[in-house]
Design a protein around this motif. Structure first.
Motif, short mmCIF file in Angstrom:
data_model
loop_
_atom_site.label_atom_id
_atom_site.label_comp_id
_atom_site.label_asym_id
_atom_site.label_seq_id
_atom_site.Cartn_x
_atom_site.Cartn_y
_atom_site.Cartn_z
N MET A 8 5.89 12.41 -3.62
CA MET A 8 6.37 11.11 -3.74
C MET A 8 6.90 10.72 -2.36
N LYS A 9 7.26 11.62 -1.73
CA LYS A 9 7.74 11.43 -0.26
C LYS A 9 6.66 10.81 0.66
N LEU A 10 5.45 11.48 0.55
CA LEU A 10 3.98 11.04 1.09
C LEU A 10 3.79 9.62 0.55
N LEU A 11 3.88 9.37 -0.65
CA LEU A 11 3.57 7.96 -1.25
C LEU A 11 4.27 6.97 -0.55
N ARG A 12 5.64 7.33 -0.36
CA ARG A 12 6.59 6.21 0.06
C ARG A 12 6.31 6.01 1.40
N ILE A 14 3.38 6.33 3.25
CA ILE A 14 2.03 5.76 3.32
C ILE A 14 2.02 4.47 2.71
N TRP A 15 2.97 3.90 1.85
CA TRP A 15 2.97 2.62 1.19
C TRP A 15 4.04 1.89 2.22
N GLY A 16 4.97 2.48 2.72
CA GLY A 16 5.63 1.96 3.91
C GLY A 16 4.62 1.44 4.91
N ILE A 29 -6.92 -2.64 -0.70
CA ILE A 29 -6.68 -0.96 -0.41
C ILE A 29 -6.38 -0.67 -2.03
N LEU A 30 -5.54 -1.72 -2.54
CA LEU A 30 -5.54 -1.15 -4.17
C LEU A 30 -6.68 -1.19 -5.12
N ILE A 73 4.84 0.54 -8.72
CA ILE A 73 5.53 -0.67 -9.13
C ILE A 73 6.82 -0.89 -8.50
N ARG A 74 7.50 0.10 -8.34
CA ARG A 74 9.06 -0.20 -7.78
C ARG A 74 8.87 -0.80 -6.23
N LEU A 75 7.63 -0.34 -5.51
CA LEU A 75 7.60 -0.49 -4.39
C LEU A 75 6.89 -2.08 -4.18
#
Length: 276
Positions: A8-12, A14-16, A29-30, A73-75
């Motif tokens: 989850m930290k990695l996802l946040r 990358i998404w940042g 990308i999505l 979805i949150r991001l």
């Protein structure tokens, strides 16, 4: 748990980085890479109509990765409106693959679910039609007994039926089938297997029940202590007839015998109705 937290930290992280890009690049990308078909000479050929089967969020919904879906979805809340090449949202994909964790997110998005749930794919299948299609065998492996598998599928159908707008429950797809008709057609083999499984179980229970009935019958009419062997008027009577506990023993034995006989009648009635 630690691996999930790190993921989850990695996802946040990358998404940042992705979130800083223009909207079109984020959508690209999505959406993932465009599908290609390999010819015999292993040369990739693009399809006439562009398709994208590697859409990030929809793949996560297909495999039931709830944490990943919730975090994305949150991001990026607009993702709930994204659909695949067959015009199905993440919730339609989750329903089709029986992932209740992602499906339950519909109840957390408020009135927007009334706009998402009626969506239909290119074959005019709504969300209830997708439940009507039989689940993949892998999703039913954790359920023991064919009859219980049928029960789980029926419970899924009833849950989604209660959630979608009433007007869509009788809508027909391009094959001319309502959700209920599609459910009946797709689950016919599973229902037949369930009936056979129930009959086999009833036969097994009948054998065991006959043994129990014989033992209870013998115990009911065999009094503890035996009978008196005397020359007086009490000859032939049970030895413990004068004991208070004797009548308690007789009553419990006869009551148990009555219960067993009722169970026998139930099995016989069930077998008779199954054969008719």
């Amino acid at each position: 748990m630690k691996k999930k937290d790190n993921a989850m930290k990695l996802l946040r992280l990358i998404w940042g980085y992705i979130a800083k890009k223009p909207k079109k690049e984020i959508d690209d990308i999505l959406r993932g890479p465009r599908d290609v078909v390999m010819q015999d000479d292993k040369e990739p050929v693009s399809l006439e109509k562009a398709t994208y089967s590697s859409r990030l969020l929809l793949v996560a919904a297909e495999f039931g990765n709830r944490e990943f879906v919730v975090e994305l979805i949150r991001l990026y809340p607009d993702l709930i409106w994204k659909v695949d090449d067959n015009n199905q949202s993440i919730f339609h994909v989750a329903v089709a693959h029986r992932h209740e964790g992602i499906y339950n997110l519909l109840y957390e998005i408020g009135s927007m679910k009334d706009l998402i749930s009626p969506l239909r794919d290119w074959n005019d299948n709504n969300m209830l039609h997708l439940v009507g299609k039989c689940a993949k065998q892998k999703r039913l492996e954790d359920v023991s007994g064919v009859a219980l598998k049928v029960q789980r599928e029926l419970l899924w159908f009833k849950e989604v039926e209660a959630m979608i707008p009433p007007a869509y429950r009788e809508r027909k797809n391009k094959d001319g089938l309502t959700p209920y008709e599609l459910f009946t057609k797709e689950h016919k083999d599973l229902v037949d297997q369930g009936e056979k499984w129930l009959k086999d179980m009833a036969n097994h229970y009948m054998v065991i029940d006959c043994l129990i009935t014989a033992m209870v019958f013998a115990a009911t009419y065999t009094f503890p202590g035996g009978y008196r062997q005397t020359e007086d008027k009490y000859n032939g009577l049970p030895v413990f007839l004068s004991k208070p506990s004797f009548f308690g023993f007789c009553f419990s034995g006869w009551r148990f015998f009555f219960v067993v006989m009722c169970f026998d009648c139930h099995l016989l009635i069930y077998q008779h109705t199954s054969l008719c």
